[in-house]
Design a protein around this motif. Structure first.
Motif, PDB file in Angstrom:
ATOM      1  N   PHE A 127       0.795  -1.225   0.000  1.00 40.67           N
ATOM      2  CA  PHE A 127       0.000   0.000   0.000  1.00 40.67           C
ATOM      3  C   PHE A 127       0.831   1.282   0.000  1.00 40.67           C
ATOM      4  CE2 PHE A 127       0.804  -0.555   4.474  1.00 40.67           C
ATOM      5  CZ  PHE A 127       0.801   0.717   5.029  1.00 40.67           C
ATOM      6  N   GLN A 128       2.170   1.219   0.213  1.00 43.02           N
ATOM      7  CA  GLN A 128       2.942   2.449   0.218  1.00 43.02           C
ATOM      8  C   GLN A 128       4.354   2.193  -0.290  1.00 43.02           C
ATOM      9  OE1 GLN A 128       3.878   2.121   5.007  1.00 43.02           O
ATOM     10  NE2 GLN A 128       3.171   4.042   4.197  1.00 43.02           N
ATOM     11  N   ARG A 129       5.029   3.292  -0.681  1.00 34.75           N
ATOM     12  CA  ARG A 129       6.386   3.218  -1.210  1.00 34.75           C
ATOM     13  C   ARG A 129       7.374   3.738  -0.180  1.00 34.75           C
ATOM     14  NH1 ARG A 129       5.451   6.060  -7.019  1.00 34.75           N
ATOM     15  NH2 ARG A 129       5.448   7.839  -5.601  1.00 34.75           N
ATOM     16  N   ILE A 130       8.640   3.637  -0.495  1.00 38.90           N
ATOM     17  CA  ILE A 130       9.678   4.053   0.437  1.00 38.90           C
ATOM     18  C   ILE A 130       9.610   5.541   0.735  1.00 38.90           C
ATOM     19  CG2 ILE A 130      11.376   4.460  -1.388  1.00 38.90           C
ATOM     20  CD1 ILE A 130      12.089   3.032   2.108  1.00 38.90           C
ATOM     21  N   ASP A 131       9.085   6.353  -0.207  1.00 40.24           N
ATOM     22  CA  ASP A 131       8.981   7.794  -0.006  1.00 40.24           C
ATOM     23  C   ASP A 131       7.715   8.198   0.734  1.00 40.24           C
ATOM     24  OD1 ASP A 131       7.102   7.282  -1.928  1.00 40.24           O
ATOM     25  OD2 ASP A 131       8.057   8.459  -3.512  1.00 40.24           O
ATOM     26  N   SER A 132       7.016   7.195   1.336  1.00 42.25           N
ATOM     27  CA  SER A 132       5.790   7.396   2.118  1.00 42.25           C
ATOM     28  C   SER A 132       4.560   7.653   1.261  1.00 42.25           C
ATOM     29  CB  SER A 132       5.937   8.549   3.132  1.00 42.25           C
ATOM     30  OG  SER A 132       6.996   8.306   4.006  1.00 42.25           O
ATOM     31  N   LYS A 133       4.729   7.761  -0.054  1.00 44.82           N
ATOM     32  CA  LYS A 133       3.569   7.963  -0.913  1.00 44.82           C
ATOM     33  C   LYS A 133       2.796   6.665  -1.072  1.00 44.82           C
ATOM     34  CE  LYS A 133       5.655  11.744  -3.525  1.00 44.82           C
ATOM     35  NZ  LYS A 133       6.080  12.240  -4.868  1.00 44.82           N
ATOM     36  N   ALA A 134       1.481   6.796  -1.195  1.00 42.18           N
ATOM     37  CA  ALA A 134       0.636   5.607  -1.304  1.00 42.18           C
ATOM     38  C   ALA A 134       0.725   5.025  -2.706  1.00 42.18           C
ATOM     39  CB  ALA A 134      -0.807   5.965  -0.973  1.00 42.18           C
ATOM     40  N   LEU A 135       0.590   3.719  -2.805  1.00 46.56           N
ATOM     41  CA  LEU A 135       0.432   3.067  -4.098  1.00 46.56           C
ATOM     42  C   LEU A 135      -0.962   3.404  -4.640  1.00 46.56           C
ATOM     43  CD1 LEU A 135       2.043  -0.365  -3.177  1.00 46.56           C
ATOM     44  CD2 LEU A 135       3.011   1.373  -4.681  1.00 46.56           C
ATOM     45  N   PRO A 136      -1.186   3.206  -5.929  1.00 45.12           N
ATOM     46  CA  PRO A 136      -2.490   3.583  -6.496  1.00 45.12           C
ATOM     47  C   PRO A 136      -3.677   2.974  -5.750  1.00 45.12           C
ATOM     48  CG  PRO A 136      -0.923   3.042  -8.225  1.00 45.12           C
ATOM     49  CD  PRO A 136      -0.257   2.715  -6.932  1.00 45.12           C
ATOM     50  N   LYS A 137      -3.498   1.787  -5.202  1.00 49.59           N
ATOM     51  CA  LYS A 137      -4.547   1.147  -4.407  1.00 49.59           C
ATOM     52  C   LYS A 137      -3.903   0.052  -3.576  1.00 49.59           C
ATOM     53  CE  LYS A 137      -5.733  -2.168  -8.047  1.00 49.59           C
ATOM     54  NZ  LYS A 137      -6.826  -2.761  -8.851  1.00 49.59           N
ATOM     55  N   ASP A 138      -4.646  -0.427  -2.567  1.00 50.87           N
ATOM     56  CA  ASP A 138      -4.138  -1.564  -1.794  1.00 50.87           C
ATOM     57  C   ASP A 138      -4.064  -2.763  -2.716  1.00 50.87           C
ATOM     58  OD1 ASP A 138      -4.215   0.182   0.251  1.00 50.87           O
ATOM     59  OD2 ASP A 138      -5.817  -0.789   1.373  1.00 50.87           O
ATOM     60  N   MET A 139      -2.870  -3.289  -2.897  1.00 48.32           N
ATOM     61  CA  MET A 139      -2.637  -4.303  -3.915  1.00 48.32           C
ATOM     62  C   MET A 139      -2.672  -5.705  -3.314  1.00 48.32           C
ATOM     63  SD  MET A 139       0.484  -2.336  -5.865  1.00 48.32           S
ATOM     64  CE  MET A 139       0.598  -3.592  -7.134  1.00 48.32           C
TER      65      MET A 139
END
Length: 595
Positions: A127-139
């Motif tokens: 659900f999130q990337r190393i830069d704290s940004k969310a992924l497009p959706k919970d995968m």
């Protein structure tokens, strides 16, 4: 959803994780360890997680236990193989949960390590990337994102789990701390813990973050330190595919209970990494009491102070320049300087009487045995055949040594230790009958032949006993107290404990304990025959020395700024010997009242 803070610099990696376990947005536990230390042949690092912490409410198996199970039994993995295993096993775990519960859970692993001397971080998440940004959706599957330092002069901070709980001012404060004091690992750990605490408070008492957290730091050699913010929590450690489990180790020794650790350090046989930190030796608390602080020696990790006599001579031991054994014993006096005693030990124990008598452990015929040094006389103290593992705790003015001996060589026998004393001629007395306790040790004795014994039942049960060395009789005291000191008049000093907080106690009748007028957290470490008590208390995150009396109020002593302090001994004129340390250096110190 917990909070993880990861910091990478050219010289160290830091990672924090709070302890809160929530269910349906309600906290149900504040004691869940979510960080695992990793040590492999090709890298050293750690991994923490945020998201689902356990499949079922109340289950003792947490996500941290699953991570250790996924890595256990697979030695010689490199960091990228560990990251891929976390991704593939984590994905399978989330898919299984979704199939059985009809719900897609969130999970993030943050893995950080030194790979060929360079700090590297990976976020494995659905659900999130190393830069704290969310992924497009919970995968349904976990994906990996990477980060590394672009310049050795910079540092990078990652907030995962609940990054929005960390305010912009607190982020800026942490960045400034890294710019100003990035080489001082202890200060950085405290700064990270402060940011976690502020984030927890902003989220509220029922929020997803607990105020206490664990913070770990590691340099490129694999050496480091883990603090638990005074909350005892079980540690997690994988060493080259082997799970290091303290609970199982104690169980194999016949000991029961759930051990907790408040702080821990860890090492490696790899060459030490150069430290970027230089100690300023600034003295604080200089106006608090009429004491001066004198540095005896500095700069050697593992250095120890053991005792001080009435004339101010201090007994110490140091290893080689890297702090490695064997440790050489020596004494120091302000006028006479440093004098080596000619004895060494790989694991030193020693004590000093008010009269200047010395007892120490040294190697003799391939065995570590006690040696009593009295003026021109040296006596090797008796160690009966098939016994060993001697420890010495104190020596009296008449030359009586007190300590501990193992009555057999079965290391799986957790009850093999017994209180022991040795006369000035070297004869040993062993207390076998402990009034129902299983093991014990002599911690102190007075010149009237009364010894103070700390007896134990199991891992947690304890009792204080008075051992009359002439008659052999033992007398128990009331309450479960850690004994510390017995005066020539039979007054006792001990340590009481509530949770992880300690406080001083004293007894005037050798039975009933009374609270000394201090708050919780004033932990006593030494006393003298005038019933003066010294110890340490945490001030702004550092253990600071204090002095008090049985009826008085505690006063802070002069201290080295940004160091932890430990006073080992105090003589009857109020002089004290001990140590101060940060992650990189140890200072041997003398506290002396102004005349």
């Amino acid at each position: 959803m917990t909070l993880n803070i990861t910091v990478i610099t050219a010289s160290r990696i830091y990672q924090s994780s709070d302890y809160r376990l929530s269910r349906d947005r309600q906290p149900i536990s504040n004691s869940t360890m979510k960080l695992i230390k990793l040590q492999y042949r090709s890298f050293d690092g750690f991994v923490s997680y945020t998201g689902i912490a356990s499949e079922e409410p109340g289950s003792p198996t947490t996500t941290a236990h699953l991570v250790m199970a996924w890595l256990e039994g697979s030695p010689n993995l490199n960091f990228y193989e560990v990251v891929e295993r976390l991704r593939s096993r984590g994905t399978a775990y989330l898919k299984d949960l979704e199939r059985r519960h009809g719900k897609r859970y969130r999970l993030t692993f943050i893995a950080a390590a030194f790979v060929k001397g360079k700090p590297t971080v990976a976020a494995i998440s659905n659900f999130q990337r190393i830069d704290s940004k969310a992924l497009p959706k919970d995968m349904p599957e976990m994906v990996t994102s990477w980060a590394a330092l672009r310049s050795p002069k910079t540092s990078i901070i990652f907030f995962t789990g609940s990054p929005s709980a960390v305010s912009m001012p607190n982020r800026a404060t942490l960045k400034q701390l890294l710019r100003d004091h990035g080489g001082d690992a202890a200060r950085v750990r405290l700064g990270i813990a402060d940011v976690n605490r502020a984030a927890a408070r902003s989220a509220g008492p029922d929020g997803p973050i607990s105020e206490p957290c664990t913070v770990i730091s590691m340099d490129a050699s694999g050496r480091g330190f883990q603090s638990y913010n005074d909350q005892g929590v079980e540690s997690h450690h994988i060493m080259n595919g082997h799970r290091i489990d303290l609970s199982s180790a104690l169980e194999s020794l016949g000991l029961s209970g759930s051990p907790v650790i408040v702080n821990s350090s860890f090492g490696t046989n790899k060459p030490a990494a150069p430290t970027p930190y230089e100690c300023t030796r600034k003295i604080v608390n200089v106006q608090s009491v009429e004491y001066e602080l004198i540095e005896i020696e500095a700069g050697r990790p593992g250095a120890r102070a053991f005792g001080i006599d009435q004339n101010g001579s201090v007994l110490c031991a140091t290893g080689d320049p890297d702090g490695q054994p064997p440790y050489q014993y020596w004494t120091w006096h302000e006028e006479q300087g440093k004098r080596y005693l000619g004895y060494s030990s790989p694991d030193p124990y020693a004590a000093m009487s008010p009269a200047g008598d010395i007892v120490l452990l040294s190697e003799h015929r391939n065995q570590r045995t006690p040696l009593l040094i009295r003026e021109a006389e040296t006596v090797r103290l008796d160690v009966p055949h098939s016994m060993g593992e001697v420890e010495v705790a104190a020596v009296t003015t008449n030359g009586t040594t007190c300590g501990t001996i193992a009555i057999n060589q079965d290391h799986t026998d957790g009850t093999r230790f017994r209180p022991a004393t040795w006369s000035a001629s070297g004869d040993i007395s062993i207390l076998m009958d402990l009034a129902g306790a299983e093991s014990g040790r002599t911690v102190h004795a007075n010149s009237d032949g009364l010894a103070l014994v700390w007896a134990r039942t199991g891992f947690w049960g304890r009792a204080t006993l008075i051992w009359n060395l002439s008659s052999g009789e033992i007398q128990p005291t009331d309450d479960a107290v850690i004994p510390l000191f017995i005066t020539s008049t039979g007054h006792l000093v001990g340590v009481g404990q509530e949770g992880t907080e300690q406080f001083p106690l004293h007894s005037t009748d050798m039975r009933t304990w009374r609270r000394v007028s201090t708050n919780l957290g004033f932990s006593p470490t030494a006393a003298n025959d005038r019933l003066e008590i010294t110890g340490r208390v945490k001030v702004d995150g550092y253990f600071t020395p204090f002095r008090t009396t049985a009826l008085g109020s505690p006063q802070l002593l002069p201290a080295l700024e940004f160091h932890h302090h430990y006073i080992r001994a105090m003589n009857d004129v109020g002089m004290m010997a001990g140590m101060a340390n940060n992650d990189d250096d140890v200072h041997l110190l003398l506290w002396r009242p102004f005349s």
